[in-house]
Motif scaffolding. Sequence first.
Motif, PDB file in Angstrom:
ATOM      1  N   GLU D  87       0.841  -1.190   0.000  1.00  0.00           N
ATOM      2  CA  GLU D  87       0.000   0.000   0.000  1.00  0.00           C
ATOM      3  C   GLU D  87       0.876   1.240   0.000  1.00  0.00           C
ATOM      4  N   GLU D 168      -8.903   7.059   2.993  1.00  0.00           N
ATOM      5  CA  GLU D 168      -9.323   7.158   4.385  1.00  0.00           C
ATOM      6  C   GLU D 168     -10.111   8.452   4.444  1.00  0.00           C
ATOM      7  N   LYS D 268      -9.720  -1.110   3.997  1.00  0.00           N
ATOM      8  CA  LYS D 268      -8.420  -0.568   4.400  1.00  0.00           C
ATOM      9  C   LYS D 268      -7.964  -1.246   5.688  1.00  0.00           C
ATOM     10  N   ASP D 269      -6.637  -1.507   5.762  1.00  0.00           N
ATOM     11  CA  ASP D 269      -6.052  -2.192   6.922  1.00  0.00           C
ATOM     12  C   ASP D 269      -6.449  -1.581   8.266  1.00  0.00           C
ATOM     13  N   CYS D 270      -6.448  -0.254   8.328  1.00  0.00           N
ATOM     14  CA  CYS D 270      -6.659   0.365   9.634  1.00  0.00           C
ATOM     15  C   CYS D 270      -8.132   0.445  10.011  1.00  0.00           C
ATOM     16  N   GLU D 314       0.186  -1.575   8.946  1.00  0.00           N
ATOM     17  CA  GLU D 314      -0.321  -0.190   8.969  1.00  0.00           C
ATOM     18  C   GLU D 314       0.651   0.778   8.315  1.00  0.00           C
TER      19      GLU D 314
HETATM   20 ZN   LIG Z   1      -3.107   2.648   6.779  1.00  0.00          ZN
END
Ligand SMILES: [Zn+2]
Lengths: 211, 211, 464, 464
Positions: D87, D168, D268-270, D314
Amino acid sequence: MADMQQLYDAVLNGDANLARSVTEKAIEDGFPPKDLLDSYMIPAMDEVGRLFEEDEYFVPELLISARAMKSALEILRPLLAEGGVEPVGKVAIGTVKGDLHDIGKNLVAAMLEGGGFEVIDLGVDVGPEKFIAAVKEKGVQVVAMSALLTTTMPSMKTTLQEIQAAGIRDQVKVMVGGAPVTERYASEIGADAYSDNASAAVTIARSFVNG
Amino acid sequence: MADMQQLYDAVLNGDANLARSVTEKAIEDGFPPKDLLDSYMIPAMDEVGRLFEEDEYFVPELLISARAMKSALEILRPLLAEGGVEPVGKVAIGTVKGDLHDIGKNLVAAMLEGGGFEVIDLGVDVGPEKFIAAVKEKGVQVVAMSALLTTTMPSMKTTLQEIQAAGIRDQVKVMVGGAPVTERYASEIGADAYSDNASAAVTIARSFVNG
Amino acid sequence: MPVAANPPNLAITTLEDFRFGLCPKPVVCGRGVEIGTGNVVPEVNFTLSPIDINESTWSEIRSEYQEMIEGVCERAVDLEVPALLVEFETLPPMTVRPEWGAQITQLLADTLEKHFQKHGLISALRLTPNDTRDHIRPPLMRRGEYWDGMLDLFQRAPDCGADLLAIESTGGKEVCDEALMTGDLRTVVFALGVLAARDMEFLWGEIVRTCHGTKTIPSGDTACGFANTAMVLAEQKMIPKVFAAIVRVASVPRDLVAYRMGAKGPSKDCAYEGPYVKAIAGVPISMEGRTSACAHLSHVGNIAQAVCDCWSNESVQNLRLLSANAPTVSMEQLAYDCRLMNVANSHSSEDARRLRNLLVESDARSDPQAYVLDPAVVLKISKKIIQEESPYLQTRTAAHAAIEVLKEATDSEELRLSTREKKWLDRLEKEMESLPESEEELIEEMLSSDIAKKFIPGEYGITA
Amino acid sequence: MPVAANPPNLAITTLEDFRFGLCPKPVVCGRGVEIGTGNVVPEVNFTLSPIDINESTWSEIRSEYQEMIEGVCERAVDLEVPALLVEFETLPPMTVRPEWGAQITQLLADTLEKHFQKHGLISALRLTPNDTRDHIRPPLMRRGEYWDGMLDLFQRAPDCGADLLAIESTGGKEVCDEALMTGDLRTVVFALGVLAARDMEFLWGEIVRTCHGTKTIPSGDTACGFANTAMVLAEQKMIPKVFAAIVRVASVPRDLVAYRMGAKGPSKDCAYEGPYVKAIAGVPISMEGRTSACAHLSHVGNIAQAVCDCWSNESVQNLRLLSANAPTVSMEQLAYDCRLMNVANSHSSEDARRLRNLLVESDARSDPQAYVLDPAVVLKISKKIIQEESPYLQTRTAAHAAIEVLKEATDSEELRLSTREKKWLDRLEKEMESLPESEEELIEEMLSSDIAKKFIPGEYGITA
Ligand SMILES: [Zn+2]
Ligand SMILES: [Zn+2]
Ligand SMILES: [Zn+2]
């Protein structure tokens, strides 16, 4: 007679209405404004800071205490000024150029106000010129800078350099903070202090204006 | 007639005895020593370096090739000197003050020798004065410093400062390497080059003496 | 040097009993930390970011350690770790000036005690004086200023709050380094089986004597300077992985000397050969892998965890990461790793074994260094090692058995190896064949070669 | 804004089917990366160490990214990862000047392609333009230079090698930040359920349109600026953990808007709320936990892994650790984490579920933020969420259900909470009771309060 312990409790518990009414009553009763501030309100906020540091209070509790303090101060401030009493000190605070984070900065600002400081909040994405203007035009004794990104930390250095270049470095103390900032970085760039939390920031700011 | 391809192969395969005997035969047959070196031995070592970089050779193979090269060079060196041919260049190498690690340093030294350089190995825990003496007294053109600990990296900076103070900074190129060292650190302390592996170190050293 | 009189037996004899968190001879240390009784304990280690260590930087160094240990303790409290082990490995100047090493030890011990008092954090401190004897070459192993400084620090350990004493001893390294680079297994066996083993007998005698009658427990050693050097060189593709795997197994007999002399464990985290130590000596072991990638890249990231009793980050510098300082980050990662194992252990031994097997399978087939850490392989080779009576013969057998196992695994395609790795395996097998039966013979051979220039026989009790 | 016409159903209905590595609607992207078909894919993200981004540093910045991606790819090849997701999240100046963002994207894509050609490394690249719209306050969400720059970067994505596009998004954050600090759940619900949801409908419409007909897949969003801000504040003990847990669940309906508008995943990962997204929308999710401690400390280190399809670090700065650069270290740690899950998956679904359960149990009881990520809890709350038809009502229900679940768990002692946390849970429950049935009513209330100064209604399609 106003019960001064009530004022202390009102600030501690964040009861703005009570804080205001007790203050008004106390003034009527002839209490010296400076005593109210020094003997009840600031000690109450110190206790709030202690409760926060000891993991008894969260920030929401702390912020409502700061609001209660502020609303009482709104009554006292003109009287204090009349009596020639200055605020504890003046601080200009802001998140540095390129950085939009304001949570930590707002918290420190609230705590400083709670601690009796006059706080000039410059906001986020603040360029060096704004910090300099605050020193020159508003006579702040302390500049507090925050950065939350590793890529905006260099703005702290730039700001310090420009404060130096403006010839006002000796008129002001500079403190820095924010997640990526370290004690070591602070001393590398020539800041006067680093703080990793809001209540320590108040202690440091006090030491600056008393020192 | 000596078969020169054999010399190339002997170095490539690390056969020291063969490398030596073919070299002796070639000298008898009247081959110019410099041709042996430039046309067979150094190309063979370059091929060794390539095989290593392409993950065909391991260091042990590379080191025995370097040894084969060295044993042939022992025969050639006096003849080259007679003919006025200088070694490719002179390098002083060492692990910096406070640091006792020598594996990486030894590997670079072996590769440099394989690449035709005259290598003065100063060992480990080498203070600035020894590097300086090598430049002043032995006329080395390249200083190669290694550090394996984050706590000994600062010795690289000190050494560079003392080389500067000794007034010989412009007579010598300085390259640095070792696990904690980075390109950025190298340029911060004013080194001329950084290498993260032994065969790149040879390429860099060559560029220094040719450049 | 006879090792065992009776028909020898492993401390752990079945795969059933070979598990993380449990060992035959548990250790209790510090403020009640239990190692080997059920819970895997996180072991955190940290070091300075680049700085020159001298009088003028000393106060900064002290506050850096203070910052690191505070961050680690706070996070350990927040994540409610059942127990915490902190390792302090001195940097060379702190062994050379033992009062410096002792000062930092005290600082760390005080902070651990503070968090025990305030938050009930159960903890212990391991002190590992850096072995400085190889600061001169050839090294003096039993005398001289470096030896004196080290001994002094050992002796201070009990008074400055060290609950465990350990070392990464370097006897024989002066001979081994070059042998690793040239793929010279014969000399490696000499370095490990003869020099290192002799040095450890002397050194560990001293360490155990120093701890005697104090609260400080002599813990363990590691073949770091040998097998980890090989591992790192293999990761950098400098030497063959099969060579590194064989060196790993060949380092086991050397490690065992410490426990024979009275060390109680846990072994040092970076002793990836730990599973052999656990199987043979029954002591708890500290291991590292995936979560020590900050210090060592490796091909044994999961399998190293399979039978650990402590689980470590090896070491990390005090760098500021996006979240917190790196030691705090390591603390958090280890806490979660240990939670997973401890939940499995608390469920059932069946669940624990299943998790262990997943950890093993995840790495074993793709790298020879991982393959020799498979618990089944460990038991198989360990049985052979204990048949021998002297460290030298044990080392020879260990290397031999490792080669054998790797060849079988390659033939049966249980292990994938590249062609050039296979060639090296054959080459090393041949080299092993010529290793003499008698230690004296090998000593004599080495003394009459170039190797003799690198070490002082008398320092190893070798009389010419 | 009706969400579903027919009686709604979850995409994953049983705990049996709720697992790591498998999802109802897998995604295939880049050079053949399969997400959600069996293997968990490591997702690596990295960022610059402190540096000023400008013309004069740009070439240095390029080479720093080059160094990071090379290190990551080399290690991925060495550890033979089955597939790799990288990413790239732009830093603000790289969205403001979209040609900069595109340049780095291209550089990363080229390097991934090179390692695919040379070593067969299967990989994909996710581009996440930093949402710069909140650079002015109150922000312009649908016009102005920041919007233009972002849109420009979206449009460049397919040409510069981005296989996945994500964001995000920050709509509503201008209102939420202070509400988090003051523990004001009412305003948080407004920010998430009204403002964020409306913004995402507009924004994701644009993103999906941009990707249409290209190879770039619109992937997912995250409530990072809301729920992760809350999580980090809770970790720093600034706000109650129960509050952070409720904010997490309340952010789910907002996230769902992206998938309703055409995003395909992975999330998204977070977005730690991912499990809800997977259960409801059936798309693959990226998660982070233990191995993203470099970026976020958390109390969900293991449980976050329980049902992930990608597993991420992250973000980590390009710092030199003792072994290698930090991005390389993250790559290694993720590779081993994924190996463990993938070995379990390849064994049997039974083994995979067992490992999932260990991951869940390791965290669920000790923290409310972990508790609401328990797959059983996720299914329970998700069922309630989908009964509602508008994002606002879904958000209200989500927060309500989270409070209910936490109270039950506390009462039954399935979850441990401190006294002050319990007090806050009661307080927040009361606050929820007064939330109006109608979105319009809440909007009107907010417009007539101080909050109205912080946002521009028209930017959210709200007409006063
Ligand atoms: Zn992230
Ligand atoms: Zn070690
Ligand atoms: Zn995020």
